[in-house]
Design a protein around this motif. Structure first.
Motif, PDB file in Angstrom:
ATOM      1  N   PHE A  85     -63.448 -43.738  32.842  1.00 19.57           N
ATOM      2  CA  PHE A  85     -63.038 -44.746  31.869  1.00 19.57           C
ATOM      3  C   PHE A  85     -62.894 -44.134  30.479  1.00 19.57           C
ATOM      4  CE2 PHE A  85     -64.068 -47.666  28.451  1.00 19.57           C
ATOM      5  CZ  PHE A  85     -62.947 -48.479  28.548  1.00 19.57           C
ATOM      6  N   ALA A  86     -63.853 -43.289  30.068  1.00 22.04           N
ATOM      7  CA  ALA A  86     -63.777 -42.681  28.734  1.00 22.04           C
ATOM      8  C   ALA A  86     -62.504 -41.854  28.585  1.00 22.04           C
ATOM      9  CB  ALA A  86     -65.009 -41.816  28.486  1.00 22.04           C
ATOM     10  N   ALA A  87     -62.110 -41.152  29.641  1.00 18.21           N
ATOM     11  CA  ALA A  87     -60.885 -40.356  29.578  1.00 18.21           C
ATOM     12  C   ALA A  87     -59.652 -41.243  29.459  1.00 18.21           C
ATOM     13  CB  ALA A  87     -60.784 -39.461  30.810  1.00 18.21           C
TER      14      ALA A  87
ATOM     15  N   ARG B 294     -69.801 -40.562  36.780  1.00 17.68           N
ATOM     16  CA  ARG B 294     -68.405 -40.204  37.037  1.00 17.68           C
ATOM     17  C   ARG B 294     -67.460 -41.346  36.669  1.00 17.68           C
ATOM     18  NH1 ARG B 294     -66.705 -39.490  42.835  1.00 17.68           N
ATOM     19  NH2 ARG B 294     -64.440 -39.528  42.727  1.00 17.68           N
ATOM     20  N   SER B 295     -67.828 -42.573  37.013  1.00 21.78           N
ATOM     21  CA  SER B 295     -66.953 -43.689  36.660  1.00 21.78           C
ATOM     22  C   SER B 295     -66.892 -43.870  35.144  1.00 21.78           C
ATOM     23  CB  SER B 295     -67.398 -44.980  37.360  1.00 21.78           C
ATOM     24  OG  SER B 295     -68.646 -45.421  36.905  1.00 21.78           O
TER      25      SER B 295
ATOM     26  N   LYS C 160     -71.435 -49.169  45.072  1.00 20.84           N
ATOM     27  CA  LYS C 160     -70.126 -49.560  45.624  1.00 20.84           C
ATOM     28  C   LYS C 160     -69.186 -50.042  44.526  1.00 20.84           C
ATOM     29  CE  LYS C 160     -71.606 -50.713  50.325  1.00 20.84           C
ATOM     30  NZ  LYS C 160     -71.819 -51.800  51.321  1.00 20.84           N
ATOM     31  N   GLN C 161     -69.718 -50.723  43.529  1.00 19.05           N
ATOM     32  CA  GLN C 161     -68.857 -51.160  42.418  1.00 19.05           C
ATOM     33  C   GLN C 161     -68.303 -49.961  41.650  1.00 19.05           C
ATOM     34  OE1 GLN C 161     -70.172 -54.602  40.014  1.00 19.05           O
ATOM     35  NE2 GLN C 161     -71.836 -54.822  41.485  1.00 19.05           N
ATOM     36  N   HIS C 162     -69.155 -48.976  41.397  1.00 18.08           N
ATOM     37  CA  HIS C 162     -68.671 -47.764  40.728  1.00 18.08           C
ATOM     38  C   HIS C 162     -67.609 -47.061  41.587  1.00 18.08           C
ATOM     39  CE1 HIS C 162     -71.251 -47.557  37.206  1.00 18.08           C
ATOM     40  NE2 HIS C 162     -72.314 -47.813  37.943  1.00 18.08           N
ATOM     41  N   GLU C 163     -67.860 -46.982  42.869  1.00 18.24           N
ATOM     42  CA  GLU C 163     -66.914 -46.301  43.759  1.00 18.24           C
ATOM     43  C   GLU C 163     -65.583 -47.050  43.835  1.00 18.24           C
ATOM     44  OE1 GLU C 163     -69.400 -46.206  47.161  1.00 18.24           O
ATOM     45  OE2 GLU C 163     -70.564 -44.469  46.450  1.00 18.24           O
ATOM     46  N   ALA C 164     -65.642 -48.388  43.809  1.00 15.06           N
ATOM     47  CA  ALA C 164     -64.403 -49.169  43.808  1.00 15.06           C
ATOM     48  C   ALA C 164     -63.604 -48.912  42.531  1.00 15.06           C
ATOM     49  CB  ALA C 164     -64.717 -50.652  43.957  1.00 15.06           C
ATOM     50  N   PHE C 165     -64.303 -48.813  41.396  1.00 17.28           N
ATOM     51  CA  PHE C 165     -63.615 -48.485  40.142  1.00 17.28           C
ATOM     52  C   PHE C 165     -62.945 -47.119  40.247  1.00 17.28           C
ATOM     53  CE2 PHE C 165     -63.469 -46.384  36.040  1.00 17.28           C
ATOM     54  CZ  PHE C 165     -62.803 -47.313  35.256  1.00 17.28           C
ATOM     55  N   LEU C 166     -63.668 -46.151  40.774  1.00 17.07           N
ATOM     56  CA  LEU C 166     -63.105 -44.807  40.912  1.00 17.07           C
ATOM     57  C   LEU C 166     -61.905 -44.803  41.852  1.00 17.07           C
ATOM     58  CD1 LEU C 166     -66.474 -42.881  41.081  1.00 17.07           C
ATOM     59  CD2 LEU C 166     -64.719 -42.577  39.311  1.00 17.07           C
ATOM     60  N   ASP C 167     -61.987 -45.541  42.951  1.00 14.14           N
ATOM     61  CA  ASP C 167     -60.867 -45.596  43.890  1.00 14.14           C
ATOM     62  C   ASP C 167     -59.614 -46.142  43.227  1.00 14.14           C
ATOM     63  OD1 ASP C 167     -62.443 -44.600  45.914  1.00 14.14           O
ATOM     64  OD2 ASP C 167     -62.820 -46.548  46.854  1.00 14.14           O
ATOM     65  N   ARG C 168     -59.774 -47.138  42.352  1.00 14.67           N
ATOM     66  CA  ARG C 168     -58.607 -47.754  41.711  1.00 14.67           C
ATOM     67  C   ARG C 168     -58.080 -46.939  40.550  1.00 14.67           C
ATOM     68  NH1 ARG C 168     -61.529 -52.559  42.916  1.00 14.67           N
ATOM     69  NH2 ARG C 168     -62.664 -52.391  40.949  1.00 14.67           N
ATOM     70  N   HIS C 169     -58.984 -46.366  39.747  1.00 14.15           N
ATOM     71  CA  HIS C 169     -58.543 -45.866  38.442  1.00 14.15           C
ATOM     72  C   HIS C 169     -58.603 -44.348  38.286  1.00 14.15           C
ATOM     73  CE1 HIS C 169     -58.026 -49.918  36.996  1.00 14.15           C
ATOM     74  NE2 HIS C 169     -59.208 -50.230  37.486  1.00 14.15           N
ATOM     75  N   GLU C 170     -59.343 -43.649  39.123  1.00 11.28           N
ATOM     76  CA  GLU C 170     -59.318 -42.189  39.015  1.00 11.28           C
ATOM     77  C   GLU C 170     -57.936 -41.626  39.342  1.00 11.28           C
ATOM     78  OE1 GLU C 170     -62.448 -38.583  39.714  1.00 11.28           O
ATOM     79  OE2 GLU C 170     -62.228 -40.034  41.346  1.00 11.28           O
ATOM     80  N   PRO C 171     -57.212 -42.140  40.369  1.00 13.44           N
ATOM     81  CA  PRO C 171     -55.844 -41.642  40.591  1.00 13.44           C
ATOM     82  C   PRO C 171     -54.920 -41.921  39.405  1.00 13.44           C
ATOM     83  CG  PRO C 171     -56.642 -42.790  42.539  1.00 13.44           C
ATOM     84  CD  PRO C 171     -57.636 -43.057  41.448  1.00 13.44           C
TER      85      PRO C 171
ATOM     86  N   THR D 268     -73.501 -42.938  28.422  1.00  8.71           N
ATOM     87  CA  THR D 268     -73.946 -43.175  29.791  1.00  8.71           C
ATOM     88  C   THR D 268     -75.456 -43.325  29.858  1.00  8.71           C
ATOM     89  OG1 THR D 268     -74.036 -40.800  30.179  1.00  8.71           O
ATOM     90  CG2 THR D 268     -72.007 -41.920  30.782  1.00  8.71           C
ATOM     91  N   ALA D 269     -75.926 -43.757  31.002  1.00  5.88           N
ATOM     92  CA  ALA D 269     -77.358 -44.021  31.186  1.00  5.88           C
ATOM     93  C   ALA D 269     -78.182 -42.759  30.973  1.00  5.88           C
ATOM     94  CB  ALA D 269     -77.597 -44.555  32.597  1.00  5.88           C
TER      95      ALA D 269
END
Length: 273
Positions: free
Chosen positions: A253-255, A248-249, A185-196, A91-92
């Motif tokens: 992804f790493a998980a 967090r995103s 917003k792009q990170h949050e969209a990724f989390l919305d789709r893939h964290e669940p 990560t950064a």
């Protein structure tokens, strides 16, 4: 298949995750089988492969059994290797410091190349410091060189490494150079789709992942994620707003990568060519 996941993008994602490890060209019939779980039908596979061939990313070849197939071109392999450092990197905030500057000048007679240069630099994650002056974290230098050389644009560009010395605070300057709200917003969209999806798999951790299901969820997550390290080029954490969702995103992804990639490979199991 959602609007985000185009057939062409999913084919590139498949080759990046699994296809480049194949012992030879991937048969077209296998591509059709392997894109079906993520909602791509056979005509879409064939038309998208044709477009990737025209772009010089896929090369038609016959397998040893005589079946029609496609292999990655050398340029495509270089693109994927460069992408690995971003997609599977850390990560950064832990990479080398400093900045790389790209300063370009295009003659008026070739002004169409200005648009190409701007779009390619933006696609690499560069921000705009001033007209004709683009900036990115220093760790992107090698990939930038590869990209400009491959596209025969290097003669229009000078690259520099350096530090930001003022006058504004670097965090304030970064907020001008990149649209941080859009990146968040792009990170949050990724989390919305893939964290669940991750939470669902974690709830089943005592059961081996079914290969086809693991493959589907992993390919979709990777196809979503691999765009993000290009939009967000790994800006130092201390220069980002509090509560930045990028770490967090990346962790989600790493998980998913750790849980699903190998299980998905069992579904792929490409035949010997």
């Amino acid at each position: 298949m959602s609007e985000q996941h185009t057939p062409r993008s999913l084919i590139v994602t498949f080759y990046g995750a699994y296809g480049r490890a194949a012992p030879g060209p991937v048969p077209v019939a296998e591509l059709v089988r392997l894109l079906a779980p993520v909602g791509v039908d056979a005509p879409s596979v064939r038309s998208s492969v044709s477009r990737l061939k025209r772009r010089g990313l896929l090369v038609p070849a016959r397998t040893e059994a005589g079946a029609a197939g496609y292999a990655l071109s050398p340029d495509a392999r270089q693109l994927l290797e460069d992408g690995d450092r971003r997609i599977y990197g850390t990560t950064a905030g832990v990479r080398q410091g400093g900045w790389v500057l790209a300063v370009f000048s295009v003659p008026e007679a070739e002004r169409h190349k200005r648009h190409v240069l701007r779009s390619r630099l933006a696609g690499l994650g560069f921000g705009t410091a001033a007209p004709g002056v683009w900036i990115a974290p220093a760790h992107l230098y090698e990939e930038t060189r590869h990209t400009l050389d491959r596209l025969q644009l290097a003669s229009y560009v000078d690259l520099f490494r350096g530090e930001h010395l003022g006058f504004a605070a670097t965090a304030e300057a970064v907020a001008r150079w990149w649209d941080l709200a859009a990146l968040a917003k792009q990170h949050e969209a990724f989390l919305d789709r893939h964290e669940p999806v991750l939470r669902s798999w974690e709830a089943r951790k005592d059961t081996p992942p079914p290969p086809e299901e693991a493959y589907r969820d992993y390919l979709l997550a990777l196809d979503s994620w691999r765009q993000l390290p290009y939009a967000d080029p790994g800006l130092p954490a201390e220069l980002l707003p509090l509560g930045w969702p990028g770490a967090r995103s990346a962790a989600v992804f790493a998980a998913l990568d750790g849980l699903l990639r190998e299980a998905g490979a069992r579904f792929v199991s490409l035949p010997e060519s």
